[in-house]
Design a protein around this motif. Structure first.
Motif, PDB file in Angstrom:
ATOM      1  N   LEU A  14       0.840  -1.192   0.000  1.00 26.46           N
ATOM      2  CA  LEU A  14       0.000   0.000   0.000  1.00 26.46           C
ATOM      3  C   LEU A  14       0.879   1.247   0.000  1.00 26.46           C
ATOM      4  O   LEU A  14       2.005   1.241   0.498  1.00 26.46           O
ATOM      5  CB  LEU A  14      -0.906   0.012   1.233  1.00 26.46           C
ATOM      6  N   ARG A  15       0.351   2.302  -0.552  1.00 25.22           N
ATOM      7  CA  ARG A  15       1.127   3.543  -0.601  1.00 25.22           C
ATOM      8  C   ARG A  15       1.463   4.030   0.814  1.00 25.22           C
ATOM      9  O   ARG A  15       2.557   4.521   1.061  1.00 25.22           O
ATOM     10  CB  ARG A  15       0.320   4.618  -1.339  1.00 25.22           C
ATOM     11  N   GLU A  16       0.465   3.840   1.777  1.00 24.94           N
ATOM     12  CA  GLU A  16       0.737   4.271   3.149  1.00 24.94           C
ATOM     13  C   GLU A  16       1.903   3.498   3.745  1.00 24.94           C
ATOM     14  O   GLU A  16       2.743   4.050   4.471  1.00 24.94           O
ATOM     15  CB  GLU A  16      -0.516   4.073   4.010  1.00 24.94           C
ATOM     16  N   THR A  17       1.978   2.193   3.462  1.00 20.29           N
ATOM     17  CA  THR A  17       3.078   1.383   3.988  1.00 20.29           C
ATOM     18  C   THR A  17       4.397   1.817   3.384  1.00 20.29           C
ATOM     19  O   THR A  17       5.424   1.924   4.074  1.00 20.29           O
ATOM     20  CB  THR A  17       2.819  -0.101   3.694  1.00 20.29           C
ATOM     21  N   TRP A  18       4.427   2.045   2.050  1.00 19.76           N
ATOM     22  CA  TRP A  18       5.661   2.482   1.379  1.00 19.76           C
ATOM     23  C   TRP A  18       6.181   3.782   1.979  1.00 19.76           C
ATOM     24  O   TRP A  18       7.360   3.935   2.258  1.00 19.76           O
ATOM     25  CB  TRP A  18       5.370   2.629  -0.118  1.00 19.76           C
ATOM     26  N   GLU A  19       5.272   4.742   2.185  1.00 21.47           N
ATOM     27  CA  GLU A  19       5.709   6.031   2.725  1.00 21.47           C
ATOM     28  C   GLU A  19       6.120   5.892   4.190  1.00 21.47           C
ATOM     29  O   GLU A  19       7.030   6.563   4.657  1.00 21.47           O
ATOM     30  CB  GLU A  19       4.587   7.044   2.565  1.00 21.47           C
ATOM     31  N   ALA A  20       5.402   5.010   4.951  1.00 17.21           N
ATOM     32  CA  ALA A  20       5.773   4.810   6.351  1.00 17.21           C
ATOM     33  C   ALA A  20       7.143   4.165   6.483  1.00 17.21           C
ATOM     34  O   ALA A  20       7.854   4.392   7.467  1.00 17.21           O
ATOM     35  CB  ALA A  20       4.720   3.946   7.060  1.00 17.21           C
ATOM     36  N   LEU A  21       7.555   3.365   5.502  1.00 17.07           N
ATOM     37  CA  LEU A  21       8.876   2.723   5.506  1.00 17.07           C
ATOM     38  C   LEU A  21       9.953   3.640   4.962  1.00 17.07           C
ATOM     39  O   LEU A  21      11.089   3.209   4.754  1.00 17.07           O
ATOM     40  CB  LEU A  21       8.844   1.428   4.696  1.00 17.07           C
ATOM     41  N   GLY A  22       9.609   4.891   4.708  1.00 20.50           N
ATOM     42  CA  GLY A  22      10.594   5.846   4.227  1.00 20.50           C
ATOM     43  C   GLY A  22      10.914   5.681   2.755  1.00 20.50           C
ATOM     44  O   GLY A  22      11.980   6.103   2.294  1.00 20.50           O
ATOM     45  N   GLY A  23       9.995   5.095   1.975  1.00 20.95           N
ATOM     46  CA  GLY A  23      10.228   4.953   0.540  1.00 20.95           C
ATOM     47  C   GLY A  23      11.272   3.904   0.200  1.00 20.95           C
ATOM     48  O   GLY A  23      11.914   3.977  -0.839  1.00 20.95           O
ATOM     49  N   ARG A  24      11.424   2.916   1.057  1.00 18.35           N
ATOM     50  CA  ARG A  24      12.384   1.838   0.809  1.00 18.35           C
ATOM     51  C   ARG A  24      11.762   0.528   1.246  1.00 18.35           C
ATOM     52  O   ARG A  24      11.000   0.478   2.201  1.00 18.35           O
ATOM     53  CB  ARG A  24      13.692   2.067   1.582  1.00 18.35           C
ATOM     54  N   TYR A  25      12.099  -0.536   0.538  1.00 17.19           N
ATOM     55  CA  TYR A  25      11.649  -1.879   0.912  1.00 17.19           C
ATOM     56  C   TYR A  25      12.741  -2.861   0.536  1.00 17.19           C
ATOM     57  O   TYR A  25      13.265  -2.828  -0.583  1.00 17.19           O
ATOM     58  CB  TYR A  25      10.336  -2.230   0.192  1.00 17.19           C
ATOM     59  N   ALA A  26      13.064  -3.724   1.507  1.00 20.43           N
ATOM     60  CA  ALA A  26      14.112  -4.736   1.299  1.00 20.43           C
ATOM     61  C   ALA A  26      15.421  -4.077   0.891  1.00 20.43           C
ATOM     62  O   ALA A  26      16.168  -4.586   0.064  1.00 20.43           O
ATOM     63  CB  ALA A  26      13.681  -5.774   0.261  1.00 20.43           C
ATOM     64  N   GLY A  27      15.690  -2.891   1.486  1.00 22.98           N
ATOM     65  CA  GLY A  27      16.952  -2.219   1.231  1.00 22.98           C
ATOM     66  C   GLY A  27      17.022  -1.496  -0.088  1.00 22.98           C
ATOM     67  O   GLY A  27      18.089  -1.015  -0.479  1.00 22.98           O
ATOM     68  N   SER A  28      15.936  -1.342  -0.806  1.00 21.81           N
ATOM     69  CA  SER A  28      15.972  -0.699  -2.117  1.00 21.81           C
ATOM     70  C   SER A  28      14.856   0.324  -2.207  1.00 21.81           C
ATOM     71  O   SER A  28      13.743   0.107  -1.706  1.00 21.81           O
ATOM     72  CB  SER A  28      15.829  -1.744  -3.233  1.00 21.81           C
ATOM     73  N   ALA A  29      15.152   1.434  -2.863  1.00 24.15           N
ATOM     74  CA  ALA A  29      14.155   2.477  -3.092  1.00 24.15           C
ATOM     75  C   ALA A  29      13.592   2.413  -4.497  1.00 24.15           C
ATOM     76  O   ALA A  29      12.768   3.246  -4.871  1.00 24.15           O
ATOM     77  CB  ALA A  29      14.772   3.868  -2.845  1.00 24.15           C
ATOM     78  N   LYS A  30      14.018   1.416  -5.286  1.00 21.78           N
ATOM     79  CA  LYS A  30      13.537   1.317  -6.660  1.00 21.78           C
ATOM     80  C   LYS A  30      12.161   0.657  -6.676  1.00 21.78           C
ATOM     81  O   LYS A  30      11.854  -0.188  -5.855  1.00 21.78           O
ATOM     82  CB  LYS A  30      14.509   0.497  -7.496  1.00 21.78           C
ATOM     83  N   THR A  31      11.359   1.067  -7.633  1.00 19.06           N
ATOM     84  CA  THR A  31      10.045   0.471  -7.840  1.00 19.06           C
ATOM     85  C   THR A  31       9.892   0.062  -9.293  1.00 19.06           C
ATOM     86  O   THR A  31      10.613   0.572 -10.170  1.00 19.06           O
ATOM     87  CB  THR A  31       8.924   1.446  -7.460  1.00 19.06           C
ATOM     88  N   LEU A  32       8.984  -0.834  -9.532  1.00 14.53           N
ATOM     89  CA  LEU A  32       8.717  -1.316 -10.879  1.00 14.53           C
ATOM     90  C   LEU A  32       7.440  -0.686 -11.404  1.00 14.53           C
ATOM     91  O   LEU A  32       6.475  -0.515 -10.658  1.00 14.53           O
ATOM     92  CB  LEU A  32       8.578  -2.839 -10.874  1.00 14.53           C
ATOM     93  N   PRO A  33       7.407  -0.337 -12.696  1.00 14.91           N
ATOM     94  CA  PRO A  33       6.164   0.216 -13.247  1.00 14.91           C
ATOM     95  C   PRO A  33       5.072  -0.834 -13.241  1.00 14.91           C
ATOM     96  O   PRO A  33       5.308  -2.004 -13.480  1.00 14.91           O
ATOM     97  CB  PRO A  33       6.563   0.629 -14.664  1.00 14.91           C
ATOM     98  N   TRP A  34       3.873  -0.405 -12.968  1.00 12.85           N
ATOM     99  CA  TRP A  34       2.757  -1.336 -12.905  1.00 12.85           C
ATOM    100  C   TRP A  34       2.305  -1.748 -14.300  1.00 12.85           C
ATOM    101  O   TRP A  34       2.002  -2.872 -14.583  1.00 12.85           O
ATOM    102  CB  TRP A  34       1.602  -0.674 -12.145  1.00 12.85           C
ATOM    103  N   GLY A  35       2.188  -0.827 -15.176  1.00  9.72           N
ATOM    104  CA  GLY A  35       1.712  -1.112 -16.537  1.00  9.72           C
ATOM    105  C   GLY A  35       1.299   0.176 -17.205  1.00  9.72           C
ATOM    106  O   GLY A  35       1.633   1.281 -16.770  1.00  9.72           O
ATOM    107  N   THR A  36       0.566   0.066 -18.250  1.00 10.66           N
ATOM    108  CA  THR A  36       0.148   1.256 -18.993  1.00 10.66           C
ATOM    109  C   THR A  36      -1.215   1.740 -18.583  1.00 10.66           C
ATOM    110  O   THR A  36      -1.717   2.709 -19.137  1.00 10.66           O
ATOM    111  CB  THR A  36       0.134   0.953 -20.501  1.00 10.66           C
ATOM    112  N   SER A  37      -1.871   1.015 -17.631  1.00 16.80           N
ATOM    113  CA  SER A  37      -3.211   1.442 -17.235  1.00 16.80           C
ATOM    114  C   SER A  37      -3.126   2.721 -16.420  1.00 16.80           C
ATOM    115  O   SER A  37      -2.178   2.942 -15.691  1.00 16.80           O
ATOM    116  CB  SER A  37      -3.870   0.351 -16.404  1.00 16.80           C
TER     117      SER A  37
END
Length: 534
Positions: free
Chosen positions: A45-68
């Motif tokens: 969830l976006r709230e979880t991502w922001e609460a974790l400081g924009g990092r997960y598993a030691g990485s701040a990179k995210t993957l694009p969801w798609g073209t929708s």
């Protein structure tokens, strides 16, 4: 930049059908949720991502969801004309000096249009501007020169040595979930003011459940500090007199909570247990007819889009209760449960319902709305009817001495009482013989003295010599057993004064006591004589 995406019921049907949940809060993903896909493919969830400081598993990179389309979903840039592309490329090349753009075909620009005379005549003339700028420039040069000269006249400044200090690394923060965390304070942990520290983070959801953080240690006097998502700091309160448990409670999400585990005294170390609980807030309701006013959605738990308030109250068996819940802001939906969560059957009575419990216990009432997301003020009124009349205890049965056995029956957990009278010196014995269970006997005297009998499988007996004249009680119990039983009382009475035979001519009534003032020899008053010692 993170690739956020708003879930759509149609476009993301396959993803929603898998029933995935947020890895930290456990909240199922639903349409309109804003999510982000971490570098390892985990969806949060976006709230979880922001609460974790924009990092997960030691990485701040995210993957694009798609073209929708969605919140944060990438959309292709609009097509640009060749001229716009050339202009943008030229700007980029000028800025970086590394781009080479194709040269556009040379075009002959038309000759400039000469300025009309009347416009040329209107152009303002400022002949004074150049002299003013020259004066300002000279003044600036003089000021700078004076400052430099004054600096040269001063003594040489004292050089302050620059001491390079190593800044301590920030304490490691461990993200945890609700439950019990076992840890220990020891040398090597982060330290502040001589006290060791362990730091944790907990991400709370938006369900409205009440949070409690409890710290327990038998090795040191624990202390606990919790910082909420808004930055407010909460100090722990001690529980009990031993000083081994502290608690921070009555907090709510959503957001990230930072927890600091430390000791009250410097250098405190040893093992500890940190418990994080998320519990449904429960309000105690009294069955006194008083109306409770509350607001749904103010401090309620949110479940699947419905706000819920929970109440509990004690009930008595065979007593009628009347419950009324009303609101003009929403259509009320209530759930009443008893022991083990079983629904309670109610009978409508006007705008209220009635129910009669079959046993003592605690009932739970949940107030909600029939439509999702509704909130507003409501009232709850609980009234208890008159208590049922207490049963009159069964009168004790008289146990006849040296008579035929008294037959009786005993239910599970039941107690029977029998009585008999005794005189001082009487010897008594009570025997009980049961069928299918082990009886127990206790004899209680008029003075409260108790004598516990002996039990041998289906037989029991109690005996003794009467020390106090009066009525004696015999208490019979069977524990978890039940069945038929028969009792007998054997009594041997002590000899009575009237039973002692008298010998003729020897048993005479005692002589009357001498009258006061006479009765001695020769009519003299009697005087006590001393007894000579042997």
């Amino acid at each position: 930049m993170a690739h956020f995406h708003r879930l759509d019921a149609d476009s993301d049907r396959e993803f929603l059908a898998r029933g995935e949940t947020d890895p930290f809060t456990g909240t199922p993903f639903r349409p309109t949720n804003v999510v982000v896909k971490a570098e390892d493919g985990t969806v949060l969830l976006r709230e979880t991502w922001e609460a974790l400081g924009g990092r997960y598993a030691g990485s701040a990179k995210t993957l694009p969801w798609g073209t929708s389309a969605g919140d944060g979903a990438a959309t292709p840039p609009p097509a640009r004309s060749d001229a716009a592309a050339v202009t943008a490329g030229a700007a980029a090349g000028a800025a970086t000096g590394a781009a080479t753009l194709p040269k556009p075909a040379r075009q002959h620009a038309p000759p400039p249009t000469p300025m009309p005379d009347h416009v040329r005549e209107r152009r303002p003339k400022r002949p004074w501007l150049l002299p003013v700028l020259a004066v300002v420039g000279v003044a600036l040069v003089l000021i700078v020169g004076l400052l430099v000269m004054s600096g040269l006249r001063d003594d040489d400044p004292v050089e302050t040595p620059i001491v390079e200090t190593e800044e301590p690394d920030a304490p490691e923060v461990v993200t945890v979930q609700a439950g019990v965390i076992e840890g220990a304070l020891a040398d090597g942990d982060a330290e502040r003011n001589g006290r060791f520290e362990d730091r944790y983070a907990f991400v709370a959801d938006s369900s409205g459940r009440v949070l409690e953080f409890a710290l327990v240690s038998d090795d040191f006097r624990p202390d606990l500090v919790v910082r909420g998502p808004d930055g407010q700091q909460y100090e722990a309160r001690p529980v009990g007199d031993e000083g081994t448990r502290v608690v921070v409670g009555d907090l709510r999400g959503p957001g990230r909570f930072e927890i600091v585990v430390t000791s009250r005294e410097p250098a405190g170390e040893g093992s500890y247990s940190l418990a994080i609980r998320q519990e449904t807030p429960i309000t105690t309701l009294r069955a006194d007819g008083q109306t409770v006013r509350a607001t749904l959605g103010e401090r309620s738990v949110l479940v699947d889009g419905f706000f819920r308030d929970t109440y509990e109250f004690p009930v008595e068996a065979e007593r009628e209760y009347t419950l009324a819940v009303a609101s003009s802001a929403f259509e009320v939906a209530t759930t009443l449960t008893g022991r083990n969560g079983a629904r309670v059957t109610t009978e409508p009575e006007g705008d209220a319902v009635t129910f009669t419990p079959t046993e003592d216990g605690r009932y739970r009432l949940v107030v909600s709305s029939r439509e999702r997301g509704k909130r507003g003020a409501y009232t709850v009124t609980l009234t208890a009817g008159p208590a049922p009349e207490d049963e009159v205890p069964e009168a004790p049965r008289v146990l006849a001495a040296n008579a035929a056995p008294l037959r009786d029956s005993l239910a599970v957990g039941q107690q029977r009482t029998y009585t008999f009278t005794g005189q001082i010196g009487d010897r008594v014995r009570v025997d009980a013989r049961a069928l299918g269970f082990s009886p127990r006997l206790v004899m209680v005297g008029p003075d409260g003295q108790r004598v516990t009998g002996d039990t041998d499988e289906e037989r029991a007996s109690v005996q003794g010599t009467v020390a106090t004249a009066g009525t004696y009680r015999v208490i019979l119990t069977g524990g978890e057993g039940s069945g038929l039983v028969q009792l007998t009382l054997e009594k041997t009475e002590a000899p009575r004064a009237d039973d002692i035979p008298r010998m003729p001519g020897l048993d005479r009534p005692p002589a009357p006591a001498p009258a006061q003032g006479g009765g001695g020899q020769n009519g003299q008053p009697y005087e006590a004589q001393p007894i000579d010692a042997p």
